[in-house]
Design a protein around this motif. Structure first.
Motif, PDB file in Angstrom:
ATOM      1  N   MET A   1       5.100  -9.663  -0.698  1.00 11.24           N
ATOM      2  CA  MET A   1       6.110  -8.766  -0.355  1.00 11.24           C
ATOM      3  C   MET A   1       5.808  -7.446  -0.747  1.00 11.24           C
ATOM      4  O   MET A   1       5.333  -7.205  -2.183  1.00 11.24           O
ATOM      5  CB  MET A   1       7.554  -9.155  -0.976  1.00 11.24           C
ATOM      6  CG  MET A   1       8.710  -8.303  -0.313  1.00 11.24           C
ATOM      7  SD  MET A   1      10.080  -8.618  -1.561  1.00 11.24           S
ATOM      8  CE  MET A   1      10.148 -10.402  -1.766  1.00 11.24           C
ATOM      9  N   ASP A   2       5.578  -6.354  -0.094  1.00 14.67           N
ATOM     10  CA  ASP A   2       5.347  -5.110  -0.434  1.00 14.67           C
ATOM     11  C   ASP A   2       6.641  -4.288  -1.233  1.00 14.67           C
ATOM     12  O   ASP A   2       7.665  -4.404  -0.628  1.00 14.67           O
ATOM     13  CB  ASP A   2       4.510  -4.263   0.179  1.00 14.67           C
ATOM     14  CG  ASP A   2       4.883  -3.957   1.692  1.00 14.67           C
ATOM     15  OD1 ASP A   2       6.254  -3.873   1.528  1.00 14.67           O
ATOM     16  OD2 ASP A   2       4.369  -3.889   2.508  1.00 14.67           O
ATOM     17  N   ILE A   3       6.280  -3.019  -1.717  1.00 17.24           N
ATOM     18  CA  ILE A   3       7.479  -2.209  -2.355  1.00 17.24           C
ATOM     19  C   ILE A   3       8.135  -1.616  -1.030  1.00 17.24           C
ATOM     20  O   ILE A   3       9.504  -1.260  -1.344  1.00 17.24           O
ATOM     21  CB  ILE A   3       6.979  -1.307  -3.361  1.00 17.24           C
ATOM     22  CG1 ILE A   3       7.942  -0.771  -4.215  1.00 17.24           C
ATOM     23  CG2 ILE A   3       6.383  -0.060  -2.589  1.00 17.24           C
ATOM     24  CD1 ILE A   3       8.337  -1.736  -5.135  1.00 17.24           C
ATOM     25  N   GLU A   4       7.545  -1.355   0.281  1.00 17.97           N
ATOM     26  CA  GLU A   4       8.333  -0.665   1.059  1.00 17.97           C
ATOM     27  C   GLU A   4       9.403  -1.736   1.652  1.00 17.97           C
ATOM     28  O   GLU A   4      10.352  -1.361   1.855  1.00 17.97           O
ATOM     29  CB  GLU A   4       7.375  -0.460   2.432  1.00 17.97           C
ATOM     30  CG  GLU A   4       6.562   0.758   2.233  1.00 17.97           C
ATOM     31  CD  GLU A   4       5.325   0.566   1.249  1.00 17.97           C
ATOM     32  OE1 GLU A   4       4.865  -0.538   0.834  1.00 17.97           O
ATOM     33  OE2 GLU A   4       5.261   1.630   0.543  1.00 17.97           O
ATOM     34  N   LYS A   5       8.865  -2.777   1.611  1.00 19.19           N
ATOM     35  CA  LYS A   5       9.929  -3.966   2.138  1.00 19.19           C
ATOM     36  C   LYS A   5      11.083  -4.081   1.099  1.00 19.19           C
ATOM     37  O   LYS A   5      12.219  -4.062   1.404  1.00 19.19           O
ATOM     38  CB  LYS A   5       9.367  -5.352   2.089  1.00 19.19           C
ATOM     39  CG  LYS A   5      10.191  -6.627   2.186  1.00 19.19           C
ATOM     40  CD  LYS A   5      10.777  -6.976   3.605  1.00 19.19           C
ATOM     41  CE  LYS A   5      11.699  -7.841   3.144  1.00 19.19           C
ATOM     42  NZ  LYS A   5      13.141  -7.730   4.187  1.00 19.19           N
ATOM     43  N   VAL A   6      10.516  -3.972  -0.406  1.00 19.14           N
ATOM     44  CA  VAL A   6      11.751  -3.781  -1.289  1.00 19.14           C
ATOM     45  C   VAL A   6      12.849  -2.542  -1.018  1.00 19.14           C
ATOM     46  O   VAL A   6      13.968  -2.790  -1.199  1.00 19.14           O
ATOM     47  CB  VAL A   6      11.240  -3.929  -2.744  1.00 19.14           C
ATOM     48  CG1 VAL A   6      12.270  -3.844  -3.817  1.00 19.14           C
ATOM     49  CG2 VAL A   6      10.276  -5.167  -3.009  1.00 19.14           C
ATOM     50  N   ASN A   7      11.874  -1.719  -0.829  1.00 27.38           N
ATOM     51  CA  ASN A   7      12.960  -0.326  -0.693  1.00 27.38           C
ATOM     52  C   ASN A   7      13.908  -0.511   0.538  1.00 27.38           C
ATOM     53  O   ASN A   7      14.752   0.444   0.579  1.00 27.38           O
ATOM     54  CB  ASN A   7      12.143   0.789  -0.633  1.00 27.38           C
ATOM     55  CG  ASN A   7      11.529   1.170  -2.177  1.00 27.38           C
ATOM     56  OD1 ASN A   7      12.205   0.962  -2.991  1.00 27.38           O
ATOM     57  ND2 ASN A   7      10.257   1.675  -2.188  1.00 27.38           N
ATOM     58  N   SER A   8      13.477  -1.164   1.657  1.00 28.92           N
ATOM     59  CA  SER A   8      14.151  -1.256   2.996  1.00 28.92           C
ATOM     60  C   SER A   8      15.237  -2.005   2.816  1.00 28.92           C
ATOM     61  O   SER A   8      16.107  -2.229   3.767  1.00 28.92           O
ATOM     62  CB  SER A   8      13.248  -1.710   3.874  1.00 28.92           C
ATOM     63  OG  SER A   8      12.842  -2.968   3.927  1.00 28.92           O
ATOM     64  N   PRO A  37      14.512   4.746  -4.458  1.00 31.12           N
ATOM     65  CA  PRO A  37      13.489   3.829  -4.142  1.00 31.12           C
ATOM     66  C   PRO A  37      12.596   3.644  -5.190  1.00 31.12           C
ATOM     67  O   PRO A  37      12.579   4.521  -6.214  1.00 31.12           O
ATOM     68  CB  PRO A  37      12.669   4.672  -2.873  1.00 31.12           C
ATOM     69  CG  PRO A  37      12.866   6.017  -3.391  1.00 31.12           C
ATOM     70  CD  PRO A  37      14.318   6.163  -3.672  1.00 31.12           C
ATOM     71  N   PHE A  38      11.706   2.659  -5.228  1.00 26.83           N
ATOM     72  CA  PHE A  38      10.939   2.290  -6.221  1.00 26.83           C
ATOM     73  C   PHE A  38       9.536   2.853  -5.847  1.00 26.83           C
ATOM     74  O   PHE A  38       9.058   2.325  -4.521  1.00 26.83           O
ATOM     75  CB  PHE A  38      11.012   0.715  -6.542  1.00 26.83           C
ATOM     76  CG  PHE A  38      12.337   0.557  -7.044  1.00 26.83           C
ATOM     77  CD1 PHE A  38      13.180   0.795  -8.035  1.00 26.83           C
ATOM     78  CD2 PHE A  38      13.023  -0.265  -5.918  1.00 26.83           C
ATOM     79  CE1 PHE A  38      14.303   0.189  -8.275  1.00 26.83           C
ATOM     80  CE2 PHE A  38      14.368  -0.751  -6.322  1.00 26.83           C
ATOM     81  CZ  PHE A  38      15.100  -0.453  -7.302  1.00 26.83           C
ATOM     82  N   SER A  39       8.740   3.169  -6.692  1.00 21.82           N
ATOM     83  CA  SER A  39       7.193   3.541  -6.303  1.00 21.82           C
ATOM     84  C   SER A  39       6.150   2.469  -6.332  1.00 21.82           C
ATOM     85  O   SER A  39       5.480   2.166  -5.552  1.00 21.82           O
ATOM     86  CB  SER A  39       6.657   4.570  -7.275  1.00 21.82           C
ATOM     87  OG  SER A  39       6.637   4.169  -8.498  1.00 21.82           O
ATOM     88  N   ASP A  40       6.509   1.212  -7.113  1.00 19.86           N
ATOM     89  CA  ASP A  40       5.782   0.048  -7.136  1.00 19.86           C
ATOM     90  C   ASP A  40       6.343  -1.003  -7.936  1.00 19.86           C
ATOM     91  O   ASP A  40       7.407  -0.728  -8.624  1.00 19.86           O
ATOM     92  CB  ASP A  40       4.173   0.358  -7.524  1.00 19.86           C
ATOM     93  CG  ASP A  40       4.115   1.184  -8.991  1.00 19.86           C
ATOM     94  OD1 ASP A  40       5.192   1.163  -9.694  1.00 19.86           O
ATOM     95  OD2 ASP A  40       3.255   2.040  -9.236  1.00 19.86           O
TER      96      ASP A  40
END
Ligand SMILES: NC(=O)N[C@H]1NC(=O)NC1=O
Length: 173
Positions: A1-8, A37-40
């Protein structure tokens, strides 16, 4: 899972996925959601840790009290969370003999009577011999130092749980 997924993620999904980062503390993931949003991964992790760091001492002790004992009653009764079960199993706590279990229960009780919260240790970074040794050592630490050590262990546990969720590799601290 990448951070874009987390932010979405929407709120419900975020809490479902990250609610277990801090053991049985249902308030933390909903609060961290507000920080998007989280950066990483590190940024996300820092928000989890900052929440607990900012609590008054009573709140920090409350976070610790949400943790089940290591090799305790919940383990015997099969009532641990899936994460805790895995961690305690990794430290060999699922294959203890009766005498060892009793001895650990006694150490748990002594620690709890002294500090007011359960002994916390990142079981995945430990093993069957190290857990009682570390507990016996920490029983004699000054209370403020011990609170900080215990919260440090909660961070180690959370760091590894987050890394598992995001499929990344946690460092050893
Ligand atoms: N008491 C305590 O530290 N419990 C925990 N440690 C760990 O690695 N998983 C837990 O549930």
């Amino acid at each position: 899972m990448d951070i874009e997924k987390v932010n979405s993620m929407d709120f419900g999904e975020f809490v479902d996925v990250f609610g277990s980062v801090t053991e049985r503390c249902p308030l933390i993931a909903p609060a961290v959601f507000s920080q998007r949003p989280f950066s990483d991964l590190e940024d996300l992790e820092q928000h989890f840790f900052a929440f607990t760091d900012a609590l008054p001492q009573s709140g920090q002790e409350g976070v610790l009290r949400c943790h089940p004992d290591l090799a305790g009653r919940e383990l015997q009764r099969g009532e641990l969370s899936a994460e805790s079960q895995r961690e305690q199993s990794a430290a060999g706590h699922t294959s203890l003999g009766a005498a060892e279990r009793l001895w650990l229960a006694e150490l748990n009780a002594q620690y709890r009577a002294r500090s007011g919260f359960p002994f916390a240790l990142a079981a995945r970074l430990s093993d069957r011999a190290a857990v009682p040794r570390e507990r016996a050592r920490r029983l004699h630490c000054p209370p403020t130092q011990e609170l900080n050590s215990a919260l440090g262990e909660v961070k180690k546990i959370g760091r590894r749980r987050l890394a598992d969720l995001l499929g990344s590799h946690a460092t050893e601290s």
